[in-house]
Design a protein around this motif. Structure first.
Motif: not given
Ligand code: TEU
Ligand code: CA
Length: 558
Positions: A60, A63, A103, A143-144, A163, A197, A199, A203, A256, A258-259, A282, A328-329, A415
């Motif tokens: 990734d 990451y 992670h 998520f992935f 992930f 920053r 990441d 979580h 960072e 999300g939500n 986001f 980048h996301d 992305r």
């Molecule tokens: O992204 C994190 C991420 O996308 C989720 O934690 C987010 O909170 C969730 O989808 C909310 O809807 C970071 C990086 O920016 C990304 O590039 C990496 O792939 C990811 O973490 C894993 O390290």
């Protein structure tokens, strides 16, 4: 007014793999960044934020860290890193590193040990659990794509990965994990890093009773959101990191998250919370996208205003915020929020004017300063993101989505749109590399590149420079109050920035049609001095004006 370097600076995010290759392997590297520092300095940037540079097998793109204390082979050596720090500091620039502590890579020695046996000293560094009747522990989907649990034969148990399976989650309940990670962060602080920053920082804590989640419409797996994010224990961990390492305010720590929206971000950044200085959200990643990923949507300005102004109007006590449209996301700013065809230049400038006249710290995503666009021409084999291929299994192979729609969806949402190589000039591979690049260069590089825009006084790049220098010389643009004007206007975003007797008026037509603007009653036209616009306007009467497509104006009130 609590003045800080990280509030007054202009930040620039570099996706290292894609910025500048200095040693002909098709991958951007640290030395390449050093070669371009004068370009950044000249643009007015004074904070450099790098996506992860630690050693990683790159499932990734960094990451997934396999050695926290070393540099990724493709990016260079620890000596290159020292050089970067000293070259930055020599130019009065600061460095922010991305730190991935939710992670590690599955190839990290901790995980290699952890999977060996149930009584290995590293077993509890990760989250292991027996399966349920030969199946994963619960229905959580990562998520992935795919299950969030991966079976490991050696010990006949599953490990959690929110992930990809190459990114096992650390167990933050384990005191040893906390101490190891804090030591590691200290290692980089001691090497001269000015900020981080963190990441996926919301979580860290998980509900270790692992309840099943609801399966939402169109999804294959259960939704795990409420069990893996923003849990109270996660806040305790962040407070501990702040108190142990960042008691002073010399460093900036950004999460960072999300939500998390402007309503509840204070839980992380509130001045009385003692956690983070800013959070990346986001909230606007989906604006401009259709209902389904394969549909092209349109920008809902009312919604954009609600979100952006929402962040602007937070009380000072709730914390500071970054100003950004892309990273980048996400996909490219001008493709998602502007018009990357007929009004490419006008709309890119309009968005920049908003970004640099709001309250917060602007983060330029590399290439946005020249209006780089989505990779509309990519075919399935051109994508590189692990998410693209994992989700292909969930959606296309399962028959939920056709291959054609999936590809259309990628063009709007992947992305990788924002990870194509920086477009420096019109030489082959855009001056990024002389070798085959790790991901294709956007085919428009001959029209859109740095060299061309340096030479053109009316370029997007030169507009950025003007905006940055205006921002740096006017504290009101940084710290001033934000007051929205004509909130109900469906086409124009307009507001005032005020600090004591320094006042600015911002007007931006957000769309490709002309529209009228009425000056608010309490402002006299005679008192408005035009500082910048994306049109050449000799007659800039604004008491009642017709704005051109995507026209924007910045006035000083005198
Ligand atoms: O992204 C994190 C991420 O996308 C989720 O934690 C987010 O909170 C969730 O989808 C909310 O809807 C970071 C990086 O920016 C990304 O590039 C990496 O792939 C990811 O973490 C894993 O390290
Ligand atoms: Ca290289």
């Amino acid at each position: 007014m609590d003045r800080q370097w990280w509030k007054e600076g202009i930040a620039y995010q570099v996706y290292v793999r894609s910025f500048k290759d200095s040693n002909k392997d098709g991958i951007g590297d640290i030395h390449g960044i050093i070669e371009k520092l004068d370009y950044l300095k000249d643009l007015g940037v004074n904070i450099l934020y790098l996506n992860p540079i630690n050693k990683s097998p790159n499932y990734d793109n960094g990451y997934d860290i396999s050695d926290f204390r070393d540099i990724m082979d493709e990016f260079g050596t620890i000596n290159d890193f020292y050089n970067l720090v000293s070259e930055l500091h020599k130019r009065d620039m600061k460095l922010i590193l991305d730190m991935v502590i939710n992670h590690t890579s599955h190839l990290h020695p901790w995980f290699q040990e952890s999977r060996k046996s149930k009584d290995n000293p590293y077993r509890d560094y990760y989250i292991w659990h027996p399966g349920k009747n030969g199946k994963p522990v619960n229905n959580w989907g990562s998520f992935f794509g795919g299950s969030a649990w991966e079976y490991d034969e050696t010990t006949d148990e599953y490990y959690l990965h929110i992930f990809s399976k190459e990114q096992p989650d650390l167990n933050w309940k384990n005191e040893k994990v906390r101490e190891e990670i804090k030591d590691m962060i200290k290692f980089w602080v001691d090497k001269g890093v000015d900020g981080f920053r963190f990441d996926a920082i919301n979580h860290l804590a998980k509900d270790l009773t692992f309840p099943d989640g609801p399966i939402n419409k169109g999804q294959v797996y259960g939704d795990f959101m409420s069990f893996i994010q923003n849990l109270p224990e996660g806040h305790e961990i962040i407070k501990d990191i702040r108190n142990s390492l960042f008691k002073d305010k010399n460093h900036v720590i950004i999460g960072e998250t999300g939500n998390i929206s402007f309503h509840n971000a204070y839980l992380y950044t509130g001045l009385d919370r003692n956690e983070l200085d800013m959070t990346f959200h986001f909230d606007i990643n989906g604006i401009g996208l259709g209902k389904d990923p394969w549909e092209k949507g349109s920008v809902d300005l009312a919604y954009f205003k609600k979100i952006i102004s929402g962040w602007q109007m937070r009380d000072e006590s709730e914390g500071w915020c970054p100003l950004f449209y892309s990273n980048h996301d996400s996909t490219r700013t001008v493709s998602r929020l502007g018009d990357d065809t007929a009004y490419w230049k006008e709309s890119a400038k309009m968005l920049a004017l908003l970004q640099f006249t709001q309250k917060g710290t602007p983060f330029i995503y590399y290439g946005d300063e020249i209006g780089m666009t989505n990779a509309w021409e990519f075919k399935l084999e051109d994508y590189r993101d692990i998410q693209v291929f994992n989700k292909y299994k969930d959606f296309v192979e399962s028959g939920l989505v056709s291959e054609e729609n999936y590809l259309l969806g990628l063009r709007n949402t992947s992305r990788d749109n924002s990870r194509t190589p920086m477009q420096w000039d019109k030489s082959s591979n855009s001056g990024f590399t002389v070798e085959t690049p790790w991901i294709n260069v956007n085919s428009n590089y001959k029209e859109i590149n740095v060299k061309k825009q340096i030479e053109d006084a009316s370029s997007i790049l030169n507009f950025y420079k003007q905006l940055i220098s205006l921002r740096k010389s006017n504290l009101a643009l940084i710290y001033g109050d934000f007051n929205e004007i004509h909130r109900e206007d469906k086409n124009v975003y307009s507001y005032m920035r005020t600090l004591e007797d320094s006042k600015f008026l911002i007007i931006a037509n957000f769309f490709g049609e002309e529209t009228d603007y009425l000056l608010p009653e309490d402002i006299e036209f005679e008192n408005c001095e035009l500082l910048l616009s994306n049109y050449d306007i000799s007659d800039h009467n604004i008491s009642s004006i017709r704005l051109n497509p995507y026209e924007c104006r910045l006035y000083r009130l005198i």
